[in-house]
Design a protein around this motif. Sequence first.
Motif, PDB file in Angstrom:
ATOM      1  N   GLU A  76       2.169  13.125   1.786  1.00  0.00           N
ATOM      2  CA  GLU A  76       2.355  12.586   3.141  1.00  0.00           C
ATOM      3  C   GLU A  76       1.280  13.090   4.099  1.00  0.00           C
ATOM      4  O   GLU A  76       0.940  12.414   5.074  1.00  0.00           O
ATOM      5  N   LYS A 105      -4.377  11.740   4.902  1.00  0.00           N
ATOM      6  CA  LYS A 105      -4.747  10.642   5.801  1.00  0.00           C
ATOM      7  C   LYS A 105      -6.225  10.340   5.614  1.00  0.00           C
ATOM      8  O   LYS A 105      -7.037  11.260   5.476  1.00  0.00           O
ATOM      9  N   ILE A 118      -6.784   7.355  -2.036  1.00  0.00           N
ATOM     10  CA  ILE A 118      -6.855   7.298  -0.572  1.00  0.00           C
ATOM     11  C   ILE A 118      -7.407   5.930  -0.185  1.00  0.00           C
ATOM     12  O   ILE A 118      -8.465   5.512  -0.657  1.00  0.00           O
ATOM     13  N   THR A 157      -5.787   2.807   4.956  1.00  0.00           N
ATOM     14  CA  THR A 157      -4.613   2.981   5.813  1.00  0.00           C
ATOM     15  C   THR A 157      -3.696   4.121   5.415  1.00  0.00           C
ATOM     16  O   THR A 157      -2.778   4.458   6.139  1.00  0.00           O
ATOM     17  N   GLY A 158      -3.933   4.730   4.250  1.00  0.00           N
ATOM     18  CA  GLY A 158      -3.053   5.803   3.810  1.00  0.00           C
ATOM     19  C   GLY A 158      -3.326   6.159   2.368  1.00  0.00           C
ATOM     20  O   GLY A 158      -4.457   6.486   2.004  1.00  0.00           O
TER      21      GLY A 158
END
Length: 289
Positions: free
Chosen positions: A176, A179, A279, A282-283
């Motif tokens: 999580e 990024k 990766i 967007t995420g």
Amino acid sequence: MIIDRNSKCWCGSGLKYKRCHLEFDERLAQLKSQNCIIPPRDIIKNEEEIEGIRQSAKINNEVLDLVAKEIHEGMSTAEIDKLVYDYTVSQGAIPAPLNFEGFPKSVCTSINDEVCHGIPDESIILKNGDIINVDVSTIYNGYYSDASRMFIIGEASEKAEKLVRVARECMEKGIEAIKPWGFLGDVGAAVQEHAEKNGYSVVRALGGHGVGNEFHEEPFVPHVGKRGTDMVLVPGMVLTVEPMINEGTYEVYVDEGNGWTIYTDDGLLSAQWENTVLITETGVEILSH
């Protein structure tokens, strides 16, 4: 190296540089000027490579699903190894651990105080209350994938069940924290905070890694860290998040007999989950799990 805007991009996509990685490189150059650690180009995957890794990961996931279906009390870890080998080769793939730097089996099976790299053996029989990490890695058409899961055999103690659960949560929180254009240190910080909040330690001597074209690529992925530090994470990177969470000390040692299996220094339990993630812009996309 300076590339003309109209030349083909360095990534191998076949597109013109100006339509592919020009803006990407300009952003990296700006970050480098701010003394950030930027990833080398050879670990940035193009679409062809990503699709190859996805296909490898599909088989890897199927292998772990098969283990989940078949694993049981009274089973030897050699039987797990045979399941992994037979299914992998039936799909036209290769078990990546087999003969890797001399490792003798197709899968790692690490039980209780074994942190990782447990070697399957006919004499090792799963018992009620054991916790075991099954770590599967696959090569398909030259592309690598990697993931592991924990399994509880029969009924384990409450403390063992909690460790297994929290170890999975640590991995999830690490993922999580990823990024695009964030930092590798964010991953380690998220894992470390959750583990220590629950009274556990995080193994420091081992970590995750880049993967895809090779079994182990840059970067090394530490599962302890400080936010906003370490390598910049960018779209196209593929890496594993695989924290090893210990009930006691984070110190470990290597079995002198086989030269592979790593144990907790204090003999207390260890648990680990591993996913391979891509990766994206967007995420993240979880590839193997």
